[in-house]
Design an enzyme around this catalytic site. Sequence first.
Site, short mmCIF file in Angstrom:
data_model
loop_
_atom_site.label_atom_id
_atom_site.label_comp_id
_atom_site.label_asym_id
_atom_site.label_seq_id
_atom_site.Cartn_x
_atom_site.Cartn_y
_atom_site.Cartn_z
CD GLU A 46 -1.57 -26.93 75.49
OE1 GLU A 46 -0.91 -27.74 76.16
OE2 GLU A 46 -2.78 -26.71 75.70
NE ARG A 202 -26.21 -12.42 95.49
CZ ARG A 202 -26.04 -13.31 96.47
NH1 ARG A 202 -26.21 -14.60 96.24
NH2 ARG A 202 -25.70 -12.90 97.68
N GLY A 292 -20.16 -21.22 110.27
CA GLY A 292 -20.13 -20.47 111.50
C GLY A 292 -19.03 -20.96 112.41
N GLY A 297 -14.21 -23.99 113.61
CA GLY A 297 -13.37 -24.63 114.60
C GLY A 297 -13.13 -26.10 114.30
#
Length: 359
Positions: A46, A202, A292, A297
Amino acid sequence: MKEAISLAANGRGYTSPNPMVGAVVVNNGQVVGRGWHRGYGLAHAEVEAIEDAGERAYGSDIYVTLEPCNHYGKTPPCTKKIIESAIKRVIVATEDPNPFVAGGGIQYLREHGIAVEVGLCKDEARALIEDFIWYIQNDKKPFVVLKCASTLDGRIATSTGDSKWITCEKSRQFVHELRHAYDAILVGSGTLHKDNPSLTARIKNKEAKDPHRVILDSNLSINLESNILTQKSNASTIIATSADANSKKRAILEDMGVTVITVAKKENFLDFENLLEQLGKMKIMSLLIEGGSTVIGSALLSGIVNKVLFFIAPKILGGDDGVPVCRGKSPLFMQDAMQLRKVEVMRFDDDTLIQGYLK
C-alpha cells in the site's frame, strides 16, 4: 484487483515470514500507482502504491490483495498511510487470516470515514498466500509441499539408483522456481549420500533465493565434504538428528556453521510433527520435501503434507526392480487411498505435472 494480485506475485520468495501483497491506486478509472511488498522489513504494498501515485492518490481508490495492517511492526501501519493520503475507498480481496487481528484494519479505516469493500477476487488472493494462511492459523507450523518425479510405471530411479534425468529441462527449471518460492527444502540422508545435491535455486536470468536446507540424518552420517556444507549460499543448513547422535560430530558440524536440532523419534523415524514445530519457531513458513522413497512415504503417512506435486515423465522402465515413489505400508483397500482435491494439471513439454491438496 487482478493486477494487484499479479504485482503481489513479484514478491514470491522474498517476503517470508510476511505474505505477498500487491496494491493498485486508481483515480477516475485510471491506474496511477502500483506497488508490492518486495521483502521482509521493506515497505508494504500500500505504501509503495501510494508513493508511486504521489499527489494523484488524493480522492482515489486503492485495491489491495490483503487487509491493510493496523499495527506497528518492521514498518508503520498501512492504515495510517492510507488515511494520510486522503484515499476515499479501499477495496480488499481478503481479510487478514490472523483471527486475532482480522477485520481490525478494515474497522479502523471505516471509523475514519473511508469506504471499505471486501471479497473481490478473494479465492485468488488467498491461493497466493496459502502458506502464510496455514502458518498463521496452525500454531506457526510450516505449510508442507511434497514434490516428486516418476516414470509412467511409478519409479523414481532404476535398480542401480540412477535417476538423472527422469524429467525434462523445463520441468527441472520449474522445480528451481519452487525452491526459490519456499522457505526450506527437505531431503533424507539417503538422497544426500547418493546424489550429493546442492539444494540451491538456480533460475535463468533471475537472482534466485536459496531455500534453507533441512536434512534428516538420525545418526549424523553426513560427509563433511558434502556440497551443502562446502558451497557458498546465504541460506542455512539445518540437520535434524536424534538424541543419541554422535556428540563429537555434532560439535564439528556446529563449528562449521550448521544448525543441528534434536528431533524426537516416532516408530524408529524422526517425528515429522516435532520437526515442523521446531522449524516453525525458526520462522520457516513453508517446506518443500524432495526426498527419496522412504521420506516421501513417511511424510505422506504422517499426515503432514498439505500439497503434492507429482511430475510424471513419458518413460517406462518396464520392471519391478526400480525404486518406487513411496516405501512403507499402504492401505489394504482402495477406498482408504489418499484423495487429492482441487486438482490441477500442467504440461512441461512431454512431462505432466499433477498437483492438488491433501489438507
